[in-house]
Design an enzyme around this catalytic site. Structure first.
Site, PDB file in Angstrom:
ATOM      1  N   ARG A 101     -14.089  12.629   8.531  1.00  0.00           N
ATOM      2  CA  ARG A 101     -13.112  13.178   8.901  1.00  0.00           C
ATOM      3  C   ARG A 101     -12.468  14.239   7.535  1.00  0.00           C
ATOM      4  O   ARG A 101     -11.953  15.461   7.337  1.00  0.00           O
ATOM      5  CB  ARG A 101     -11.413  12.164   9.220  1.00  0.00           C
ATOM      6  CG  ARG A 101     -12.257  11.552  10.526  1.00  0.00           C
ATOM      7  CD  ARG A 101     -10.667  10.645   9.876  1.00  0.00           C
ATOM      8  NE  ARG A 101      -9.756  10.585   9.785  1.00  0.00           N
ATOM      9  CZ  ARG A 101      -8.609  10.049   9.224  1.00  0.00           C
ATOM     10  NH1 ARG A 101      -8.966   8.815   8.347  1.00  0.00           N
ATOM     11  NH2 ARG A 101      -7.614   9.822   8.586  1.00  0.00           N
TER      12      ARG A 101
ATOM     13  N   HIS B 273       1.090  -0.856  -0.371  1.00  0.00           N
ATOM     14  CA  HIS B 273      -0.034  -0.130   0.204  1.00  0.00           C
ATOM     15  C   HIS B 273       1.102   1.337   0.095  1.00  0.00           C
ATOM     16  O   HIS B 273       1.746   1.108   0.552  1.00  0.00           O
ATOM     17  CB  HIS B 273      -0.670  -0.149   1.475  1.00  0.00           C
ATOM     18  CG  HIS B 273      -1.559   1.153   1.266  1.00  0.00           C
ATOM     19  ND1 HIS B 273      -2.977   1.372   0.867  1.00  0.00           N
ATOM     20  CD2 HIS B 273      -1.400   2.092   1.874  1.00  0.00           C
ATOM     21  CE1 HIS B 273      -3.368   2.293   0.682  1.00  0.00           C
ATOM     22  NE2 HIS B 273      -2.807   2.648   1.835  1.00  0.00           N
TER      23      HIS B 273
HETATM   24  N1  URA Z   1      -4.808   6.939   3.586  1.00  0.00           N
HETATM   25  C1  URA Z   1      -6.357   5.846   4.328  1.00  0.00           C
HETATM   26  O1  URA Z   1      -7.027   4.840   3.526  1.00  0.00           O
HETATM   27  N2  URA Z   1      -6.955   6.694   5.103  1.00  0.00           N
HETATM   28  C2  URA Z   1      -6.685   7.886   6.035  1.00  0.00           C
HETATM   29  O2  URA Z   1      -7.524   7.870   6.617  1.00  0.00           O
HETATM   30  C3  URA Z   1      -5.113   8.463   5.256  1.00  0.00           C
HETATM   31  C4  URA Z   1      -4.782   8.275   4.364  1.00  0.00           C
END
Ligand code: URA
Length: 441
Positions: A168, A82
């Site tokens: 968020r 990732h």
């Molecule tokens: N990538 C994500 O998957 N979540 C986050 O909070 C920030 C970047």
């Protein structure tokens, strides 16, 4: 249990129990806790943080809020990779077939691009016919046949994260190490892999602007991985300039093909071989080679076509079209419609990746909101990068649009002005630095 008590406990810096965290995640997922209480709790976490036990508890509860992909049928250790986000990041399409050439299985559930960073699924979808929406029940046969699979994230993968992330985004609570770490790790755990390398980018084009913050995030995710039983390693990479030679969907996939046919730029090859050698070792497929030997073997397989043959297999198995050289056919081909030239002479010291990301979105390569359509042919090709010496009037880069784009010329001129803002110059050559800042495990 009462949500107000949970908010107050976090507000006063008290450690939360697993039961409190599970209650919060369940309420976020089923909608029984209102957004104002969820947001208030998220802000308390931003201000007072979480320890490693709380972060892991939050991660596991979020992972279990939806389906967990069962990869127990995989022969060996399934791996995943990732990136925390970048501009020009085309590592995944090169890495998956390279790993397959070592017998390492990757099941990659990737995102689409939003804002200035691109998404791997959009890049694959620039290949004609490529299907990145294959249902979960078909994964097993495809993984068993080729050891590779790439798909967009399904709606039921860590649904709690989807609710919390959108809150968020609008409540100023994105930038928090425990919240970012648990958001990323919950999706990775739900993806089912047993070994994971995280590319934690840092610099102008990344979430983490400084090396210090990138290290903090990397350490948090390694701790979560350890407590959750997933072998986790982080590679901290520089995202202070775009990665590789171009930014944009077809453009990047053309660059992927270059790398897989033994060409490609050093920065891309360094990151791919570093991540691949880690994952091959973690999956116990290293055949006794040490890390340096493995990196050299990876570079050899990028040159001699062994990784390319697996790439062609991946593209064909998901419905994509290739010509007789194994080069994919694309939905939209880039057309270089304007050159950006240097306004001064000197060494290039910086190309702000965030600005380049915004400029390529303006050209049509990315989305500002989830429902925007993209021009797969749009993007930016670099003729000069950091460390290169240029003279006034030399080409810095070209602005590309798809053959069928209707982008007005005024936008191209605005993009050109913006791209000029991304470049910084000096009379003296900048110090050479590696794109790999550190590897933590
Ligand atoms: N990538 C994500 O998957 N979540 C986050 O909070 C920030 C970047």
């Amino acid at each position: 249990m009462d949500m107000i008590d949970i908010i107050l406990d976090k507000r006063y810096g008290r450690k939360l129990t697993d039961e409190q965290i599970a209650y919060f995640v369940k309420g976020a997922t089923d909608g029984s806790i209102p957004d104002y209480q969820l947001s208030s709790f998220l802000m308390a976490v931003v201000l007072n943080g979480m320890d490693e036990h709380e972060m892991t508890s939050l991660t596991l509860a979020m992972a279990r809020s939806g389906d967990i992909n069962d990869l127990s049928y995989v022969d060996g250790i399934p791996v995943d990779k990732h990136s925390t986000g970048g501009v020009g990041d085309k590592i995944t399409p090169i890495l998956i077939p390279l790993l397959a050439s070592f017998g390492v299985t990757t099941v990659k559930l990737s995102g689409r691009g939003l804002g200035h960073t691109g998404g791997t699924v959009d890049k694959f979808e620039s290949i004609r016919g490529f299907n990145a929406e294959i249902p979960f029940d078909k994964i097993r046969d495809m993984v068993k046949a080729s050891g590779m699979f790439i798909s967009g994230q399904t709606p039921n993968l860590a649904p709690a994260d989807k609710v919390l992330y959108s809150l968020r985004d609008v409540t100023g609570t994105v930038d928090s190490i425990p919240l970012i770490a648990s958001s990323i790790m919950s999706k990775k755990i739900a993806g089912g892999a047993k070994a994971l390398v995280l590319d934690v980018t840092c610099g102008s084009g990344a979430y983490m602007k400084t090396e210090e913050r990138a290290r903090e995030l990397a350490e948090a995710m390694i701790k979560i991985g350890k407590l959750a039983g997933i072998d986790t390693c982080c590679v901290i990479t520089d995202m202070d300039q775009p990665l590789g030679r171009c930014v944009g969907n077809t453009l990047e996939m053309q660059e992927v093909y270059e790398v897989l046919t033994g060409r490609g730029s050093d920065d891309v090859i360094q990151i791919v071989t570093t991540i691949a050698s880690k994952l091959i070792t973690m999956a116990s497929k290293d055949n006794g080679m040490n890390e340096e030997e493995l990196k050299a073997e990876c570079a050899a397989r990028l040159k001699d076509g062994r990784a390319l043959s697996h790439y062609v297999e991946l593209v064909l198995s998901q419905g994509g079209s290739v010509n007789s050289n194994g080069s994919p056919l694309y939905v939209e081909y880039p057309f270089e419609s304007m050159y950006v030239t240097s306004p001064e002479s000197g060494y290039i010291t910086r190309i702000r990746a965030d600005i380049i990301g915004k400029a390529s979105v303006m050209l049509g390569a990315g989305r500002l909101s989830k429902d925007d359509t993209i021009d797969h042919g749009a993007g930016i090709c670099f003729y000069a990068k950091v460390g290169d010496k240029v003279k006034r009037g030399d080409r810095l880069c070209s602005l590309c649009i798809g053959e069928n784009s209707k982008l007005p010329d005024e936008v191209l001129y605005d993009v050109m002005d913006l791209v000029h803002e991304a470049y910084e110059y000096s009379d003296s050559a900048p110090e050479k630095s590696s794109v790999i800042i550190d590897v933590l495990s």
